[in-house]
Design an enzyme around this catalytic site. Structure first.
Site, PDB file in Angstrom:
ATOM      1  N   TYR A 181       0.637  -1.513   0.054  1.00 64.42           N
ATOM      2  CA  TYR A 181       0.391   0.165   0.133  1.00 64.42           C
ATOM      3  C   TYR A 181       0.757   1.701  -0.023  1.00 64.42           C
ATOM      4  O   TYR A 181       0.636   2.212  -0.273  1.00 64.42           O
ATOM      5  CB  TYR A 181      -0.901  -0.069   1.105  1.00 64.42           C
ATOM      6  CG  TYR A 181      -0.263  -0.130   2.817  1.00 64.42           C
ATOM      7  CD1 TYR A 181       0.560   1.528   3.655  1.00 64.42           C
ATOM      8  CD2 TYR A 181       0.188  -1.540   3.263  1.00 64.42           C
ATOM      9  CE1 TYR A 181       1.090   0.567   4.481  1.00 64.42           C
ATOM     10  CE2 TYR A 181       0.783  -1.737   4.318  1.00 64.42           C
ATOM     11  CZ  TYR A 181       1.352  -0.555   4.528  1.00 64.42           C
ATOM     12  OH  TYR A 181       2.382  -0.103   5.997  1.00 64.42           O
ATOM     13  N   GLY A 182       1.934   1.176   0.076  1.00 59.25           N
ATOM     14  CA  GLY A 182       2.812   2.294  -0.096  1.00 59.25           C
ATOM     15  C   GLY A 182       4.179   2.444  -0.130  1.00 59.25           C
ATOM     16  O   GLY A 182       3.431   2.080  -2.265  1.00 59.25           O
ATOM     17  N   SER A 183       5.480   2.427  -0.734  1.00 55.96           N
ATOM     18  CA  SER A 183       6.616   2.548  -1.930  1.00 55.96           C
ATOM     19  C   SER A 183       6.533   0.914  -2.352  1.00 55.96           C
ATOM     20  O   SER A 183       7.214   1.301  -3.519  1.00 55.96           O
ATOM     21  CB  SER A 183       7.653   2.585  -0.617  1.00 55.96           C
ATOM     22  OG  SER A 183       7.633   1.612  -0.262  1.00 55.96           O
ATOM     23  N   LEU A 184       5.725   0.044  -1.810  1.00 54.91           N
ATOM     24  CA  LEU A 184       5.682  -1.386  -2.506  1.00 54.91           C
ATOM     25  C   LEU A 184       4.957  -1.323  -3.649  1.00 54.91           C
ATOM     26  O   LEU A 184       4.375  -2.167  -4.471  1.00 54.91           O
ATOM     27  CB  LEU A 184       5.872  -2.338  -1.822  1.00 54.91           C
ATOM     28  CG  LEU A 184       7.162  -2.624  -1.252  1.00 54.91           C
ATOM     29  CD1 LEU A 184       6.575  -3.831  -0.014  1.00 54.91           C
ATOM     30  CD2 LEU A 184       7.750  -2.852  -1.667  1.00 54.91           C
ATOM     31  N   GLU A 219      10.507  -4.743   5.755  1.00 50.98           N
ATOM     32  CA  GLU A 219       9.328  -3.466   6.501  1.00 50.98           C
ATOM     33  C   GLU A 219       9.933  -3.164   7.806  1.00 50.98           C
ATOM     34  O   GLU A 219       9.071  -2.006   9.101  1.00 50.98           O
ATOM     35  CB  GLU A 219       8.087  -3.892   6.533  1.00 50.98           C
ATOM     36  CG  GLU A 219       7.294  -4.497   5.516  1.00 50.98           C
ATOM     37  CD  GLU A 219       7.175  -2.539   5.043  1.00 50.98           C
ATOM     38  OE1 GLU A 219       7.036  -1.811   5.197  1.00 50.98           O
ATOM     39  OE2 GLU A 219       7.096  -3.100   3.245  1.00 50.98           O
TER      40      GLU A 219
END
Length: 168
Positions: free
Chosen positions: A14-17, A82
């Site tokens: 949900y972010g940088s990935l 993470e």
């Protein structure tokens, strides 16, 4: 004799990935993925960080995608990436194209009362402002991960961004 069966995991990102480029640096490939919604969670910005956190929040949802077919060694890399600020948790996501439900791992922020969480995190803004430097930091993390005395991603992140700020 064949190789031992490798477990395949689904991982909600949900972010940088969400960036294929970041995933490729970490896993040396871009796994198949599907667009999904995670209900009853919210994606927060974190003061002083360029990546987000999610926490359970009723009547909210987080859009993202599920990376499919993640192997055990790849899951280990994601766990290291993470770091200890997140806890890998089983969640149920809804596929956008069909509304089917799918079980997946998600990295949920451990500190549920963190005063540094605020507002919403914006992927489009992240891509424009932070993606390039984040990919460089991720490359540094992967180099560190291969060393016997590798440091956690938090330390890699802080040293990279302090160095980056000093160069400006």
């Amino acid at each position: 004799m064949g190789e031992a069966a490798v477990a395949a995991h689904n991982v909600f990102v949900y972010g940088s990935l969400l960036s294929d480029d970041v995933v490729r640096v970490l896993l040396n490939r871009v796994p198949p993925s599907s667009a999904v919604l995670l209900n009853h969670f919210h994606r927060f910005s974190i003061k002083g960080r360029v990546y987000p956190a999610i926490l359970p929040v009723q009547n909210r949802h987080v859009s993202g995608r599920v990376l499919m077919g993640i192997s055990d060694p790849e899951l280990h890399i994601l766990d290291e990436f993470e770091d200890v600020e997140y806890q890998r948790t089983r969640v149920e996501v809804s596929l956008l194209e069909s509304s089917d439900k799918l079980q997946a791992h998600a990295y949920v922020w451990r500190n549920t009362s963190d005063p540094n969480l605020y507002g919403d995190w914006d992927f489009e803004e992240w891509k424009q402002v932070h993606k390039e430097s984040f990919i460089k930091m991720t490359m540094g993390f992967m180099e560190e991960l291969e060393l016997p005395e590798s440091k956690p991603i938090g330390a890699t992140y802080e040293s990279f961004y302090q160095q980056d700020d000093a160069e400006k």
